[in-house]
Enzyme design. Sequence first.
Site, short mmCIF file in Angstrom:
data_model
loop_
_atom_site.label_atom_id
_atom_site.label_comp_id
_atom_site.label_asym_id
_atom_site.label_seq_id
_atom_site.Cartn_x
_atom_site.Cartn_y
_atom_site.Cartn_z
N GLY A 177 0.76 -1.18 0.05
CA GLY A 177 -0.08 -0.02 -0.02
C GLY A 177 0.87 1.39 0.18
O GLY A 177 0.50 2.45 -0.46
N SER A 178 1.94 1.19 0.68
CA SER A 178 2.81 2.32 0.72
C SER A 178 3.41 2.63 -0.92
O SER A 178 3.24 3.89 -1.14
CB SER A 178 4.14 2.00 1.49
N ASP A 194 -7.62 1.96 4.17
CA ASP A 194 -8.15 1.34 5.31
C ASP A 194 -9.72 1.36 5.00
O ASP A 194 -10.61 1.02 6.01
CB ASP A 194 -7.89 2.16 6.58
N SER A 240 -4.19 -1.38 0.09
CA SER A 240 -3.11 -2.12 0.90
C SER A 240 -3.59 -3.44 0.98
O SER A 240 -4.81 -3.78 1.36
CB SER A 240 -2.72 -1.42 2.34
N HIS A 288 -5.36 -5.81 6.78
CA HIS A 288 -6.11 -4.90 6.08
C HIS A 288 -7.39 -5.75 5.87
O HIS A 288 -7.52 -6.85 5.85
CB HIS A 288 -5.53 -4.27 4.89
N ASN A 313 10.95 -0.83 -9.85
CA ASN A 313 10.28 -1.94 -10.00
C ASN A 313 9.29 -2.46 -8.67
O ASN A 313 9.91 -2.74 -7.71
CB ASN A 313 11.13 -3.29 -10.32
#
Length: 446
Positions: free
Chosen positions: A90-91, A198, A223, A228, A296
């Site tokens: 998710g980051s 979220d 994410s 999650h 990548n």
Amino acid sequence: MFEDMTEQEARQRILDEVSAFCDTFHNQRKPYIPGDRINYAGRVYDHDEMVNLVDASLEFWLTSGHWTDAFEKGLGEYLGVPYVSLVNSGSSANLLAFMALTVPELGKRRVNRGDEIITVAAGFPTTVTPMIQYGAVPVFVDVTLPNADIDVTQLEAAYSEKTKAVMVAHTLGNPFDLKAVKAFCDEHDLWLIEDNCDALGSKYTLDGTERFTGTIGDIGTSSFYPPHHMTMGEGGAVYTRNEKLHIIVRSLRDWGRDCRCPSGKDNCCGHRFDGQYGELPRGYDHKYTYSHFGYNLKATDLQASIGCAQLAKFPGFVERRKANFARLKEGLAGLDERIMLPVATPNSDPSWFGFLITCKGDLDRREVVEYIEDHGVQTRALFAGNIIKHPCFDEMRASGEGYRVIGDLSVTNTIMDKSFWVGVYPGMTDEMIDYMAATIGKAVAR
């Protein structure tokens, strides 16, 4: 062992054994006994996920392939968006979503270094990190309680000639005021990135149409980390209705290359060796032509195979989260003088990630949390609380440069001091929810 079998017969035998193994050793749930540890989140899976994972491993493709294609297609169909890109977290999804706004193709709407992005300090750091790393300036506005979502009354005060976008999360699954934020962005020609990590499965009704959060702004992110709404271990996604942004996201995800051939395939366009790009020699291999400074950030088919099984179960996950939230809230009724409980945003149907509790008056958050933890219920702070108070901001705080703050962030600081949350994930039973409610009640009444 596999004598006289075809490869397909051997594979099926392995998968049948894996299914039986999972049912025997992974899915034999022990009865809940009050006092047993209740984690705020966890993986919810059965033999489908494990069979898919082993099936993908037997192919030994290892990078992205047909499982990735299937997951991207399935998530897009669920959300009702045409373009989905699976990534490794998710980051990374937030990084790509923001980076997509910094490329030259966007012309005057491009985010340049020194441009401003409106966001909140009460959230997870990787909503803000891409801005800082790029050299953009986050402009922090306050949030409101009981929901800890962006205070839309501060948007106009945050706006300047340098403002290019709003990037903000739907806190714990509860949508922020999309009507107000979208209208603000439309009025000032700003990009809107919805950090939906979220809130996957949450819905919001705008102009009479109900849509999933993450699909109302220009770009949405998710994410798939284990706590999650659904998981593939590590993983995330970027999704959009904008084809141009999708092409940019794919390029940035795949090393920044110009070529759009999927992994393992060449010359899908039929012009691999006859183009002119930049100052390269004419006919330079299009497979190794780079139009952006990328990375990548792909996920693997091993992860995507798990995601495909999770996606099939996902609507049920959402309903269970809603039921757990409602049961816990009912169990905490009557404690309004001591704690503030969450309320669904108007026009929304949340897919709850967690249940936010804010202590009132002289009720000490730390004492409450310690009691709850000591009695077997896991708690979490609302992520960073106030991100600008953290050590990562020490240099910027000292210099007074690199970010702006609107007002005094008083509600954000209240959340930092007085709020915590507990989980409502689908693995929780009614007995666990009832125990949580009773335990929180005792902690508050002490």
